[in-house]
Structure formats: C-alpha cells, structure tokens
Scaffold this motif. Sequence first.
Motif, PDB file in Angstrom:
ATOM      1  N   PRO A  70       0.819  -1.214   0.000  1.00  0.00           N
ATOM      2  CA  PRO A  70       0.000   0.000   0.000  1.00  0.00           C
ATOM      3  C   PRO A  70       0.855   1.268   0.000  1.00  0.00           C
ATOM      4  O   PRO A  70       2.007   1.256   0.427  1.00  0.00           O
ATOM      5  N   TYR A  71       0.273   2.350  -0.474  1.00  0.00           N
ATOM      6  CA  TYR A  71       0.943   3.652  -0.502  1.00  0.00           C
ATOM      7  C   TYR A  71      -0.129   4.724  -0.424  1.00  0.00           C
ATOM      8  O   TYR A  71      -1.316   4.445  -0.604  1.00  0.00           O
ATOM      9  N   GLY A  72       0.303   5.956  -0.180  1.00  0.00           N
ATOM     10  CA  GLY A  72      -0.628   7.095  -0.174  1.00  0.00           C
ATOM     11  C   GLY A  72      -1.720   6.968   0.877  1.00  0.00           C
ATOM     12  O   GLY A  72      -1.526   6.285   1.882  1.00  0.00           O
ATOM     13  N   PRO A  73      -2.877   7.605   0.633  1.00  0.00           N
ATOM     14  CA  PRO A  73      -3.208   8.393  -0.557  1.00  0.00           C
ATOM     15  C   PRO A  73      -2.497   9.742  -0.571  1.00  0.00           C
ATOM     16  O   PRO A  73      -2.005  10.204   0.457  1.00  0.00           O
ATOM     17  N   PHE A  74      -2.473  10.353  -1.758  1.00  0.00           N
ATOM     18  CA  PHE A  74      -1.817  11.639  -1.926  1.00  0.00           C
ATOM     19  C   PHE A  74      -2.833  12.709  -2.308  1.00  0.00           C
ATOM     20  O   PHE A  74      -3.778  12.436  -3.048  1.00  0.00           O
ATOM     21  N   ASP A  75      -2.612  13.909  -1.820  1.00  0.00           N
ATOM     22  CA  ASP A  75      -3.420  15.060  -2.196  1.00  0.00           C
ATOM     23  C   ASP A  75      -2.749  15.711  -3.399  1.00  0.00           C
ATOM     24  O   ASP A  75      -1.632  16.226  -3.294  1.00  0.00           O
ATOM     25  N   ALA A  76      -3.415  15.674  -4.543  1.00  0.00           N
ATOM     26  CA  ALA A  76      -2.813  16.173  -5.774  1.00  0.00           C
ATOM     27  C   ALA A  76      -2.474  17.658  -5.712  1.00  0.00           C
ATOM     28  O   ALA A  76      -1.605  18.129  -6.443  1.00  0.00           O
ATOM     29  N   LYS A  77      -3.150  18.392  -4.836  1.00  0.00           N
ATOM     30  CA  LYS A  77      -2.900  19.834  -4.755  1.00  0.00           C
ATOM     31  C   LYS A  77      -1.634  20.154  -3.955  1.00  0.00           C
ATOM     32  O   LYS A  77      -1.016  21.198  -4.157  1.00  0.00           O
ATOM     33  N   THR A  78      -1.253  19.275  -3.042  1.00  0.00           N
ATOM     34  CA  THR A  78      -0.150  19.609  -2.135  1.00  0.00           C
ATOM     35  C   THR A  78       0.982  18.592  -2.107  1.00  0.00           C
ATOM     36  O   THR A  78       2.030  18.856  -1.510  1.00  0.00           O
ATOM     37  N   ALA A  79       0.807  17.438  -2.737  1.00  0.00           N
ATOM     38  CA  ALA A  79       1.766  16.338  -2.566  1.00  0.00           C
ATOM     39  C   ALA A  79       3.188  16.702  -2.980  1.00  0.00           C
ATOM     40  O   ALA A  79       4.152  16.238  -2.366  1.00  0.00           O
ATOM     41  N   PHE A  80       3.326  17.542  -3.992  1.00  0.00           N
ATOM     42  CA  PHE A  80       4.672  17.888  -4.449  1.00  0.00           C
ATOM     43  C   PHE A  80       5.244  19.104  -3.718  1.00  0.00           C
ATOM     44  O   PHE A  80       6.381  19.502  -3.970  1.00  0.00           O
ATOM     45  N   THR A  81       4.477  19.686  -2.842  1.00  0.00           N
ATOM     46  CA  THR A  81       4.994  20.815  -2.068  1.00  0.00           C
ATOM     47  C   THR A  81       5.401  20.407  -0.656  1.00  0.00           C
ATOM     48  O   THR A  81       6.030  21.189   0.056  1.00  0.00           O
ATOM     49  N   GLU A  82       5.054  19.201  -0.244  1.00  0.00           N
ATOM     50  CA  GLU A  82       5.439  18.685   1.067  1.00  0.00           C
ATOM     51  C   GLU A  82       6.548  17.654   0.879  1.00  0.00           C
ATOM     52  O   GLU A  82       6.420  16.715   0.092  1.00  0.00           O
ATOM     53  N   GLU A  83       7.639  17.828   1.619  1.00  0.00           N
ATOM     54  CA  GLU A  83       8.841  17.025   1.379  1.00  0.00           C
ATOM     55  C   GLU A  83       8.600  15.519   1.507  1.00  0.00           C
ATOM     56  O   GLU A  83       9.062  14.733   0.684  1.00  0.00           O
ATOM     57  N   ASN A  84       7.883  15.103   2.538  1.00  0.00           N
ATOM     58  CA  ASN A  84       7.680  13.666   2.755  1.00  0.00           C
ATOM     59  C   ASN A  84       6.880  13.025   1.625  1.00  0.00           C
ATOM     60  O   ASN A  84       7.243  11.973   1.095  1.00  0.00           O
ATOM     61  N   SER A  85       5.768  13.680   1.265  1.00  0.00           N
ATOM     62  CA  SER A  85       4.932  13.115   0.207  1.00  0.00           C
ATOM     63  C   SER A  85       5.630  13.218  -1.149  1.00  0.00           C
ATOM     64  O   SER A  85       5.497  12.321  -1.994  1.00  0.00           O
ATOM     65  N   LYS A  86       6.413  14.279  -1.361  1.00  0.00           N
ATOM     66  CA  LYS A  86       7.144  14.418  -2.617  1.00  0.00           C
ATOM     67  C   LYS A  86       8.158  13.290  -2.770  1.00  0.00           C
ATOM     68  O   LYS A  86       8.271  12.674  -3.835  1.00  0.00           O
ATOM     69  N   ALA A  87       8.882  12.993  -1.690  1.00  0.00           N
ATOM     70  CA  ALA A  87       9.868  11.912  -1.742  1.00  0.00           C
ATOM     71  C   ALA A  87       9.198  10.572  -2.002  1.00  0.00           C
ATOM     72  O   ALA A  87       9.696   9.755  -2.785  1.00  0.00           O
ATOM     73  N   ALA A  88       8.048  10.336  -1.360  1.00  0.00           N
ATOM     74  CA  ALA A  88       7.326   9.085  -1.551  1.00  0.00           C
ATOM     75  C   ALA A  88       6.819   8.957  -2.990  1.00  0.00           C
ATOM     76  O   ALA A  88       6.906   7.882  -3.600  1.00  0.00           O
ATOM     77  N   LEU A  89       6.307  10.061  -3.529  1.00  0.00           N
ATOM     78  CA  LEU A  89       5.819  10.051  -4.900  1.00  0.00           C
ATOM     79  C   LEU A  89       6.936   9.776  -5.898  1.00  0.00           C
ATOM     80  O   LEU A  89       6.783   8.965  -6.816  1.00  0.00           O
ATOM     81  N   MET A  90       8.048  10.462  -5.729  1.00  0.00           N
ATOM     82  CA  MET A  90       9.150  10.291  -6.667  1.00  0.00           C
ATOM     83  C   MET A  90       9.695   8.867  -6.630  1.00  0.00           C
ATOM     84  O   MET A  90      10.106   8.323  -7.651  1.00  0.00           O
TER      85      MET A  90
END
Length: 245
Positions: A70-90
């Motif tokens: 499992p992963y996420g969920p991610f908020d498409a509006k903020t996921a790339f502006t928050e370091e933790n979620s950005k790292a997880a997404l990348m």
Amino acid sequence: MAKQDLRIKTRDGVAKAGLFRSAKTSPTKSGVILYQDAFGPRPALDGMAERLAGEGYAVLVPDLFYRNAPYGPFDAKTAFTEENSKAALMALVTGTTQQMTISDGEAFLDALAGEGVRGLIGTVGYCMGGARALNAAAAYPDRIRAAASFHGGNLASDAADSPHRKAASIKARIYVGMAGVDRSFPPEQSTRLAEALRNAEVDHAIENYVGMAHGWCVPDHSVYDQAGAERHWQRLITLFAETLG
C-alpha cells in the motif's frame, strides 16, 4: 454507471484496477485503458473514467504502482509541495519503470478481453501515464488502435525507453495534448516527437494548449482549468469515436 473492482494477475504480482461501464455499454464494445498520473488511482480519475464510459466504452483504470502497495493516498494539490509526500511520490514514479508498465499492458488487455470487451482498444494517459499510453501502442500494435497523451512528460527524451524511439512500431492513431509551458516536455522534445512520428508515417496530431499548466485536465489538480479540460475531452472523445467506433 457501474464500477467493477478487478485484481489483475501480472508477471510481477497482482494489480488492482477499476473497470467502468455504463448501462449502454454493449458486451462487445470497445475498451480504453486509462493510465494514471503520478498521484495514482483515486476518485478524480474514477470520475474521468466514468465520463469516458458514458460514451459507451469499457474503461480500465489500473494501479501502476501495485508493486509498492500500500501507498498514499496523496493530495494532488499539495503532494509535491510537502517534502515527505514528494519523496514518496518520486520513489513510486521512478521505481515503476516504463518497461514494467509495458509488460503489464498484456495483462491489462487480457483483463478487458476476459470481461467480454471484444472491440477495439484505445489508451489515454496523463502526466507519467502519457508516455505509457504511447509505449503501449508501440508494444501492442495489433491490439491498440488509438493512443492519447495529455501533459505527458518525456515523450521524446534521451532515455532508451522514450516513446519516440518506438514510433516505427505504432499502428495506432496518436494524439498529444501538451501544456503551454511544461518542463517535462519542452519544445525540443515536441519537435523530436513530431519528426519521429512523421518519419514513421504514424497518423498523429500534436496540439499546444496555450496558457495551460502541467496537470490542467485532472479536476483535483492545483492547476486544473475547466475550459482547457473541456477542450481535452472534445479531442479525446473525437479521437476514440473516429478510431474505436
């Protein structure tokens, strides 16, 4: 509108997917594979699949990140502006290679056939899904009749798995809708892609959506643009109507 939850066996495991059909979808109707953006399957993509299903297609939305679930969920509006979620997404995006998704494509196509979808198949992808939609058309030319990319990145990059390198294998009609300014698909890549498709005699159109930002088509994205999104829908529906029937 009906959503059916599927579990698709691939070479690497089991991918969850949603299959969307409307009451007017005939058992033998054409199908569409919708390749996700970086934020993964979620209600916003479900809504887009439902709209496409409303045109009479069976629409499959597979989880391309299933190897890391499992992963996420991610908020498409903020996921790339928050370091933790950005790292997880990348980590998810870079860890899910084009070749993995190409391999999965056979299972996705077979899943549609297993659900009685016997008509022609189209693909559409957004963001990271754009290149995957085109690569699917190159990998399965006898099964995929149309492929569309919207704000897709790296469609003609220096990478070995860049879609433009496989243009000679494509039999589908191709449509590429690009954001007016998009670092992931700069003008030099657009020129390179157009040259590759033209040299390979692929039926294609590449359209520049002036004023639109990367992600403009997807309703939960921070740069969503309703007018631009409606234009994208007109182009996509026309492409599939003319190629899939």
